[in-house]
Design an enzyme around this catalytic site. Structure first.
Site, PDB file in Angstrom:
ATOM      1  N   CYS A  97      44.533  36.230  40.832  1.00 17.00           N
ATOM      2  CA  CYS A  97      43.685  37.634  39.955  1.00 17.00           C
ATOM      3  C   CYS A  97      44.172  38.796  41.162  1.00 17.00           C
ATOM      4  CB  CYS A  97      42.461  37.277  39.666  1.00 17.00           C
ATOM      5  SG  CYS A  97      41.751  37.443  41.152  1.00 17.00           S
TER       6      CYS A  97
ATOM      7  N   GLU B 138      49.519  41.421  32.073  1.00 17.94           N
ATOM      8  CA  GLU B 138      49.602  40.149  32.860  1.00 17.94           C
ATOM      9  C   GLU B 138      49.827  38.958  33.007  1.00 17.94           C
ATOM     10  OE1 GLU B 138      45.502  37.699  33.203  1.00 17.94           O
ATOM     11  OE2 GLU B 138      45.617  38.298  35.508  1.00 17.94           O
TER      12      GLU B 138
ATOM     13  N   GLU C  10      36.844  23.989  31.941  1.00 18.98           N
ATOM     14  CA  GLU C  10      37.006  22.816  32.276  1.00 18.98           C
ATOM     15  C   GLU C  10      38.215  22.149  32.560  1.00 18.98           C
ATOM     16  OE1 GLU C  10      37.034  25.280  29.930  1.00 18.98           O
ATOM     17  OE2 GLU C  10      37.836  25.257  28.900  1.00 18.98           O
TER      18      GLU C  10
END
Ligand code: NAD
Length: 495
Positions: free
Chosen positions: A281, A380, A176
């Site tokens: 990623c 991360e 979104e």
């Protein structure tokens, strides 16, 4: 305020009133549009459309499907600049990164153009007297894709190209945060001749994701995003009897052996660490410097950092854009402060230096003397923060990487082929680069990490994508001996 529509049954659909999310321009921090967050009822209605479109699409010939995908490929190439622009204005990445993302996504369209070959089954003649066995691949029905903000065009292309080529109908629930590009690609699919209802884009948040996970007519779910959500999607989807492929987060290490080409390794560290503001990623997050390579390597990286131009993605001179939201920028910045407090050495502090006044910018950071147990190493970060860990031996480097919870990508820089070969054998990571920092497999291989970077065992795109989106049906057949037919056609008796 511009409202980004859903795309359902081959047309734009204005979201139902009442529930919208903001779409920001990360380069200014200003809201530029709003996107409807679909209710369960809106998602159910879209799934019903996709279900109705399935029988006809499933029956369309392989050559028709392939022809539509070829045409789609041509349209995407012809609209390359507009697609890159749409990525850039909502995500913030610079035009070269947006174009690079699209180029990698186009590979997935090209792979799916070969669907007549990919759908071939197997055949064993005469498994017993007069008996043959053969297998075929058939689509699952309605399948869904749920995608992250960081590759708003490429990750959807990982999924829906093979998803529709195999004869399924598709519901895409994009991020979104940067949803416009998927609606644009849906229009191109229609222009390419895709029948209405085969590909649908429904925007939303957790409510619409849960509607997908709980809907009995969704046969399979493809997910790419953060690890906690990947775990949730996998657990909920499989508990509801669906096929699920769920790719999660990452922490990618780049090992630099003492014999490596320092300039090559430094260039790779900078491009793989800070490209797309580290929101990849497959970004390199940790450089593992073996032996005495650390000092010259850190010097070479530090010298390159000031040359990186940080600014709005809309300006082609810039090499690194903003982060996706102010909240995420602040979280990334907190890791830099935390690293210093935990005893690491901040060599380049991305909170310092000149930055555009507005927008969610951060300069690149380089942090030395990082160790396991520090948050800057364990988590991360998903931002332009490059850590350096110093180890004495190759073996220590391998143990370090294998002990990390994530196993998405990794790389080794060396001139020694034997060392590189040993690394590819030893390392517990799904995608390995040898003097290649971001080893995203080409579209005719498949993409997937290990450990907490994936839930389940189904990799994304390429041959694994074809497997994921199809059932195998195996037929065992026997025909009466033609010599026993009531019509004598002159067959000799063979059985
Ligand atoms: P995210 O997990 O926040 O969101 C991904 C998708 O899940 C979005 O469509 C979002 O709307 C939906 N979602 C978010 N919260 C949800 C909830 N509570 N319940 C149900 N659905 C929810 O990820 P992101 O911030 O958009 O993307 C960044 C993350 O994605 C990073 O962790 C990155 O490593 C990962 N990623 C992984 C890969 C890979 O191939 N392994 C590729 C790209 C990105």
């Amino acid at each position: 305020m511009r409202t980004i529509p859903h795309w359902i049954n081959g047309q734009e659909v204005v979201p139902a009133a009442g529930n919208f999310g903001p779409v920001f321009d990360p380069s200014t921090g200003e809201q530029q549009a709003q996107v409807g967050l679909a209710s369960t009822a809106e998602m159910d209605a879209a799934i019903a459309i996709a279900k109705a479109a399935f029988p006809a699409w499933r029956s369309a010939s392989l050559s028709r499907k392939s022809e539509i995908l070829f045409r789609f490929r041509e349209l995407v190439v012809a609209n390359r600049d507009e697609i890159a622009r749409l990525i850039s204005i909502e995500h913030g990445k610079v035009p070269s990164d947006a174009a690079g993302e699209l180029a990698r996504g186009i590979e997935n369209i090209e792979f799916s153009c070969g669907i007549p070959t990919h759908m071939k089954g197997g055949f064993s003649e005469q498994v017993s007297g007069g008996v043959d066995v053969y297998s075929m691949k058939q689509p699952l029905g309605v399948v869904a894709g749920i995608t992250p903000f960081n590759f708003p065009a490429m990750v959807p292309l990982w999924m829906f190209t093979n998803g529709i080529a195999t004869g399924n109908t598709f519901i895409l629930k994009p991020s979104e945060k940067d949803p416009s590009v998927t609606v644009f690609m849906a229009k191109l699919l229609k222009e390419a001749g895709l029948p209405d209802g085969v590909f649908n884009v429904v925007h939303g948040d957790k409510v619409s994701v849960d509607a997908i996970l709980n809907h009995p007519d969704i046969a399979a779910v493809s997910f790419v995003g953060s690890t906690p959500i990947a775990k949730y999607i996998y657990a909920t989807g499989t508990a509801n009897g669906k096929r699920v492929q769920a790719l999660g987060g990452a922490k990618n290490h780049m090992v630099v052996l003492p014999d490596a080409d320092i300039n090559m390794a430094a260039d790779a560290s900078v491009s793989a660490g800070f490209g797309s503001a580290g929101e990849r990623c497959m970004a390199i997050s940790v450089v593992v410097a073996v032996g005495d390579v650390a000092d010259p390597l850190i010097k070479a990286i530090s010298e390159r950092i000031p040359a990186l131009k940080v600014g709005p993605g809309t300006d082609p001179v810039n090499e690194m854009g903003p982060l996706i939201t102010g909240q995420h920028r602040d979280k990334v910045a907190s890791y830099i402060a935390g690293a210093a407090a935990e005893g690491a050495t901040v060599i380049v502090d991305g909170r310092e230096g000149s930055l555009p006044e507005k927008g969610y910018f951060l300069n690149p950071s380089l942090i030395d003397h990082v160790r396991p147990g520090m948050k800057v190493y364990d988590d991360e970060i998903f931002g332009p923060v490059l850590s350096v860990i110093r180890v004495d031996t190759y073996e220590e480097a391998v143990t370090l990487i294998n002990d990390h919870q994530y196993g998405n990508g990794t790389a080794i820089f060396t001139r020694d082929g034997g060392a590189a070969r040993q690394f590819q054998f030893d390392i517990q990571v799904g995608m390995v680069g040898i003097n290649v920092p971001i080893p995203v497999p080409v579209g005719y291989y498949s993409f997937g990490g290990w450990k907490a970077s994936i839930f389940g065992d189904a990799n994304m795109y390429g041959p694994a994508g074809i497997e994921f989106y199809t059932h195998t049906k195996t037929v065992t057949s026997r025909w009466p001996d033609p010599s026993t037919s009531s019509v004598d056609l002159g067959f000799p008796q063979t059985r």
